[in-house]
Structure formats: C-alpha cells, structure tokens
Design an enzyme around this catalytic site. Structure first.
Site, PDB file in Angstrom:
ATOM      1  N   GLY A  25      -9.550 -10.755   7.585  1.00 45.82           N
ATOM      2  CA  GLY A  25      -8.711  -9.702   8.138  1.00 45.82           C
ATOM      3  C   GLY A  25      -9.429  -8.373   8.216  1.00 45.82           C
ATOM      4  O   GLY A  25     -10.241  -8.041   7.350  1.00 45.82           O
ATOM      5  N   SER A  26      -9.122  -7.612   9.273  1.00 54.18           N
ATOM      6  CA  SER A  26      -9.747  -6.297   9.458  1.00 54.18           C
ATOM      7  C   SER A  26      -8.729  -5.171   9.421  1.00 54.18           C
ATOM      8  O   SER A  26      -8.990  -4.072   9.900  1.00 54.18           O
ATOM      9  CB  SER A  26     -10.491  -6.258  10.798  1.00 54.18           C
ATOM     10  OG  SER A  26      -9.589  -6.477  11.883  1.00 54.18           O
ATOM     11  N   GLY A  27      -7.564  -5.440   8.838  1.00 58.52           N
ATOM     12  CA  GLY A  27      -6.553  -4.404   8.691  1.00 58.52           C
ATOM     13  C   GLY A  27      -6.876  -3.504   7.515  1.00 58.52           C
ATOM     14  O   GLY A  27      -8.019  -3.416   7.053  1.00 58.52           O
ATOM     15  N   PHE A  28      -5.865  -2.847   6.984  1.00 56.62           N
ATOM     16  CA  PHE A  28      -6.090  -1.937   5.868  1.00 56.62           C
ATOM     17  C   PHE A  28      -6.680  -2.666   4.664  1.00 56.62           C
ATOM     18  O   PHE A  28      -7.620  -2.185   4.032  1.00 56.62           O
ATOM     19  CB  PHE A  28      -4.775  -1.254   5.473  1.00 56.62           C
ATOM     20  CG  PHE A  28      -4.329  -0.195   6.440  1.00 56.62           C
ATOM     21  CD1 PHE A  28      -4.979   1.024   6.503  1.00 56.62           C
ATOM     22  CD2 PHE A  28      -3.260  -0.414   7.294  1.00 56.62           C
ATOM     23  CE1 PHE A  28      -4.581   2.007   7.397  1.00 56.62           C
ATOM     24  CE2 PHE A  28      -2.848   0.558   8.183  1.00 56.62           C
ATOM     25  CZ  PHE A  28      -3.507   1.771   8.242  1.00 56.62           C
ATOM     26  N   GLY A  29      -6.126  -3.831   4.325  1.00 59.23           N
ATOM     27  CA  GLY A  29      -6.631  -4.576   3.190  1.00 59.23           C
ATOM     28  C   GLY A  29      -8.055  -5.051   3.388  1.00 59.23           C
ATOM     29  O   GLY A  29      -8.919  -4.875   2.519  1.00 59.23           O
ATOM     30  N   GLU A  35      11.143   5.016  14.974  1.00 63.14           N
ATOM     31  CA  GLU A  35      10.109   5.792  15.652  1.00 63.14           C
ATOM     32  C   GLU A  35      10.040   5.444  17.138  1.00 63.14           C
ATOM     33  O   GLU A  35       9.891   6.337  17.990  1.00 63.14           O
ATOM     34  CB  GLU A  35       8.768   5.564  14.958  1.00 63.14           C
ATOM     35  CG  GLU A  35       8.722   6.186  13.570  1.00 63.14           C
ATOM     36  CD  GLU A  35       7.514   5.775  12.752  1.00 63.14           C
ATOM     37  OE1 GLU A  35       7.127   6.541  11.855  1.00 63.14           O
ATOM     38  OE2 GLU A  35       6.969   4.686  13.001  1.00 63.14           O
ATOM     39  N   ASP A  69       0.517  -7.696   2.933  1.00 63.93           N
ATOM     40  CA  ASP A  69       1.786  -8.258   3.410  1.00 63.93           C
ATOM     41  C   ASP A  69       1.978  -9.724   3.050  1.00 63.93           C
ATOM     42  O   ASP A  69       3.073 -10.258   3.222  1.00 63.93           O
ATOM     43  CB  ASP A  69       1.870  -8.148   4.945  1.00 63.93           C
ATOM     44  CG  ASP A  69       1.902  -6.718   5.424  1.00 63.93           C
ATOM     45  OD1 ASP A  69       1.942  -5.813   4.576  1.00 63.93           O
ATOM     46  OD2 ASP A  69       1.890  -6.501   6.644  1.00 63.93           O
ATOM     47  N   ALA A 112       1.044  -0.166   4.173  1.00 64.91           N
ATOM     48  CA  ALA A 112      -0.409  -0.056   4.140  1.00 64.91           C
ATOM     49  C   ALA A 112      -0.944   0.217   2.741  1.00 64.91           C
ATOM     50  O   ALA A 112      -1.983  -0.320   2.339  1.00 64.91           O
ATOM     51  CB  ALA A 112      -0.863   1.047   5.095  1.00 64.91           C
ATOM     52  N   GLN A 113      -0.240   1.048   1.960  1.00 64.43           N
ATOM     53  CA  GLN A 113      -0.748   1.412   0.637  1.00 64.43           C
ATOM     54  C   GLN A 113      -0.832   0.220  -0.313  1.00 64.43           C
ATOM     55  O   GLN A 113      -1.725   0.153  -1.159  1.00 64.43           O
ATOM     56  CB  GLN A 113       0.123   2.507   0.023  1.00 64.43           C
ATOM     57  CG  GLN A 113      -0.290   3.913   0.419  1.00 64.43           C
ATOM     58  CD  GLN A 113      -1.711   4.237  -0.025  1.00 64.43           C
ATOM     59  OE1 GLN A 113      -2.176   3.856  -1.087  1.00 64.43           O
ATOM     60  NE2 GLN A 113      -2.426   4.954   0.825  1.00 64.43           N
TER      61      GLN A 113
END
Length: 510
Positions: free
Chosen positions: A33-37, A197, A335, A346-347
C-alpha cells in the site's frame, strides 16, 4: 506471465524462498500500500539496516481526505496525489513496485502481486500490510454503476465529469424547453465527513461559482440532498457538533434527509425507505456514494491462514502490537484492523506505521519489544463550506471560521511536498476568497471509462493482451503501407520547396 523480485522463479518452493532469506543479505521488509500507512511506514525505515519494497496498485500516494475537492474542481489530482517514486526518490533503501497484491503466503513468507496480467512474487522477512479500504455498498454492489464512491483518483475524476456534465446537459435541455429537475438534483449518500464536505462543496459550486456561467438555467436552483439512514450528521463528532453541522448545511441550501435508508439506485434516481416504512423516490442524474467502507480483501486471506476474526466491515483482529496471531513478523495497520474501536482515519494508519517500523528496528537490534500500540487522538476535522468547519479536539469543540482555519493549517501540513502545498494554497485562495475553480476540465472518457473497462472480462489486462499471428501480419502490412505513404509525402514536400512552387497560384486546366 510471471516475474519475481529475486532470481528464483515464481513457482519457487517454500524451501527455495527460505534459502533466499539467507545468504547474508539484509533484512527484507515488504510494505503493501502507498497510502498514509504504507508511505509513513516506508519513510520510518529510512535509516534502518533493511531493504524496503513498497508494493502498491497505483503509482501515487493519495491524500484521500481532499478527493472531494478534486471532484468539485478546486484542486487538481496531482496536488493530492504526488508520484510515490518521487516522494521516495532520496530513500536509498526503498524501492517501489507497481501491482495489486492478490495473495500473501504466510508460510512461505511471500507476497504475490499482479498488474496487466503480469505476476510478481516478492519474499519478505517482515511485512507491513497497509492496503486500506474500499467503498462499501452494503451488499448492493450494483449501485456503484450509478453512484460512484470517493476512494480513488478515478472516482474523483468521474464524479467531476458527472457533476459539471449535469449542468451542461441541463443547459441544453432547458434551451429545448425540457424538464431539467433531475439533472439539477444532486444526491449525496452518507452524512459522515466525506458526505458533508461533498454536499457543502456542490452547494457552493452551484450558488457561487456557476451562477453567471449559464443562460438557460439558474444554477442556484440546483437541489443538493444529503441522505443518511442514521439519525444525525457526523456521528463521530458527537451530538452537539452534529446539530450545528446540520444547521450550517441547511443554511447553505442543502436538504438533509436523516433516517432515510437507500434501498435502490438506478440511472434515473434512487429510492429511500423512511422510518415509518414509506418509500420515496428522488429523481436525480448525479448520485454520490459516501456511506460505509469495507476493508481490503486481503484481510480474508490473512484470516483464513491465522484464524484471526473479521468484523462486519471485513477488518481483522490483531494483537495489541498490531501483529497477526502466530506471525510476529506480519503487521497489519490502518483501516484494515479491528482493535480497540479505532476509527478509520489517517492518523491511525500513520501512528500504526511508525509503531510497526520501530518494532522491526528493535527486533533487529535485539531490544525488548515495545508496549502495546496506543493511539493518540489528535482530533477530527471536517469542512462544511468556505470559512465553515467543525473541529473536535479532545474536550474542545469548535465551529465556524476558527475551525476552518485550523482545518486549513492541518491539511497544508500533511500535504506531501512543498510544491503541492504552494499550489494547493493558491487554488484555495482562488476558490475561497474569489469565486473561481480552475480544475473544471471533464471528458466523456472520465465519466464512462470505468464502465467500459468493467465490461471487459479481465479488465484493463484485455486491452494489452498479445495479438494473434494473423493480427501481427495485418499490423505489419499496414505499417509498410503507411511507411510508403509517408515517404511519398516527404518527397513531394521537398520537391515543392526546391521548385519554389509553394504559394504559387496553380492555373486550372482549360
């Protein structure tokens, strides 16, 4: 077609892979994965005595919380999705592989990934699984065709095309005297942060940005409807902020429909089942799904091999140190985990990634393990419209301009790359101080490309399959014919120049 990141073939046995782990080479860490984690986990190992391989199905790191701004024309996709290779270019011990991970073999300690029919098998000594989540339609996956989610750049670009395209089609229909109500009705399903949003931005788009751009329609008359089966807006923010957010949305002109469960979605609209059992239909061309998430399917693969339980959203139960039962070398973060009721934000992924990286370092250094993972809640933020936001930071609850500036500062801080921060600030100034939105380009390909690819048996892989011998021969024949044509054109162009015949009137034959 099979490739491998080591000299061994893809069919290597567990014993062969075990041998590859030896030989004096450095400890191999694979990050999925290349997301936040994935990104923060990889960067946290920058100074470690390891080699890191990040495997991701996209070539970019996506700042997912700002996808709705791409969909509504505020930011470009590049500003929230910088290339992963560029972000990690200076990290000597890290490399990036493109591919969607389809299997993890915990016994052989290998990860199998695919891209366009090509298979890659990568061995690991330690594994960080940060594959994130996808949109959940609660068993009604057919809804996705008519109500795209908000989980990828493709989703955002498709929604941008649908939103701006709806106004264009309404203008055409109005000029012909046709009814445009369905075209100018936008329904957002899900009253969490993303839904709030998105609904707020569509309302601002129709009332501030587009009201001077059309002549046959009044964009300010567009209906924006926010629907949720729950009884309040923004449940994770608490009842007080939920009520204030609902009022702010309604002040913008958003219709908030709570206690309304979506039971059917089609091309022309959707059906709602209300608490009293009545069914209501809303005619709408543009529907956006922002309700519910489902953990990546890899959790099922890991559960089958470890016996770790899965919750209703597909999240896997992990040990207090984020490892899988019986496999201390495998960390699952973000997640994908079911631990202590942690939220899918994200945190959680960032802090989990740093924890896992530190655990790997301590093991290699022979140090005792860390204490169990403990999440530090830095608060939650959500925008409603320009200069309106809500913030929940510990016992502190903020609304209005102060919360909006706090949201602005936090998002500038977490955007990856200096140039992306500068560009985003400039776009925000244009959109929030002024009325313009610079990223309004939309094409038919963005709107219908996903649907077309879904009709292929093997997705995009069908578009790059090898030609048959007959097709190859035909391609070569056409190439040679085209070559001869181009050569003849070149000769004639040179002759015209040498003979001075350009611009000279040619007398017609008598």
């Amino acid at each position: 077609m099979t490739e491998t990141s080591t000299p061994e073939s893809a069919s290597a046995s567990a014993a062969t892979v075990e041998k590859a782990h030896g030989g004096g080479r450095r400890h191999q860490v694979v990050v999925i994965g290349s997301g936040f984690g994935g990104l923060f986990g990889t960067k946290a190992l920058k100074r470690s005595d390891v080699d890191v391989t990040m495997i991701a199905k996209t070539t970019h790191h996506l700042f997912q919380p700002l996808l709705y701004q791409v969909a509504t024309g505020i930011l470009s996709e590049g500003e929230i999705a910088p290339p992963t290779r560029e972000v990690l270019a200076r990290q000597k011990n890290a490399k990036v592989l493109l591919g969607e991970v389809t299997d993890i073999d915990l016994e052989a300690q290998t990860v199998t990934s695919h891209v366009l029919g090509r298979e890659t098998v990568t061995p690991y000594d330690s594994l960080i699984v940060a594959a994130g989540s996808s949109q959940s339609y609660f068993g009604n996956d057919g809804f996705a065709e008519y109500a795209p989610g908000m989980k990828s750049i493709d989703d955002a670009l498709e929604l941008r095309g649908r939103i701006f395209g709806a106004f264009e089609l309404a203008e055409l229909a109005a000029m012909r005297g046709e009814d445009v109500d369905a075209l100018l009705t936008f329904v957002v399903v899900g009253a969490g942060p993303t839904g709030v949003e998105m609904a707020g931005q569509i309302a601002e788009l129709s009332r501030r940005t587009l009201h001077r751009d059309f002549h046959a329609i009044n964009s300010r008359e567009a209906r924006v409807i926010l629907v949720d089966a729950a009884g309040q807006v923004l449940p994770p923010f608490g009842a007080e902020l939920g009520v204030k957010t609902k009022r702010a949305l309604e002040k913008l002109g958003v219709e908030v429909r709570l206690g309304a469960m979506v039971t059917d979605v089609d091309e022309g609209g959707l059906e709602l089942k209300l608490k009293d059992g009545t069914v209501e239909r809303i005619e709408s061309t543009t529907k956006i799904w922002a309700a519910g998430v489902q953990a990546n399917a890899l959790t099922k693969t890991l559960s089958e091999q470890t016996g770790a339980p899965l919750d209703r959203a597909g999240r896997i139960g992990v040990n207090p140190d984020l490892t899988l039962p019986g496999h201390p070398e495998v960390f699952v973060i973000g997640d994908m985990i079911d631990l202590d009721h942690l939220p899918g934000v994200a945190q959680v992924a960032i802090q989990g990634a740093k924890y896992a990286a530190k655990a790997i370092d301590r093991r290699l250094e022979g140090k005792p393990p860390q204490k169990p993972f403990k999440y530090f809640d830095k608060g939650s933020l959500a925008t409603i419209s320009r200069f309106r936001a809500v913030a929940l930071i510990g016992p502190l609850r903020l609304t209005g301009v102060l919360a909006w500036f706090l949201w602005l500062g936090v998002h500038i801080l977490y955007l990856t790359g200096f140039k992306n921060r500068v560009s985003a600030v400039l776009h925000w100034a244009v959109s929030f101080v002024g009325r313009g939105r610079q990223e309004r380009t939309a094409t038919e390909q963005q709107i219908f490309g996903r649907l077309a690819m879904n009709r292929l048996d093997h997705g995009a892989a069908d578009l790059v399959s090898g030609p048959t011998p007959e097709q190859t021969a035909e391609i070569q024949r056409r190439q040679e014919a085209r070559r001869a044509e181009l050569e003849a054109i070149a000769v004639e162009e040179a002759r015209l120049t040498d003979a001075g015949e350009r611009g000279v009137k040619v007398e017609a034959d008598a």
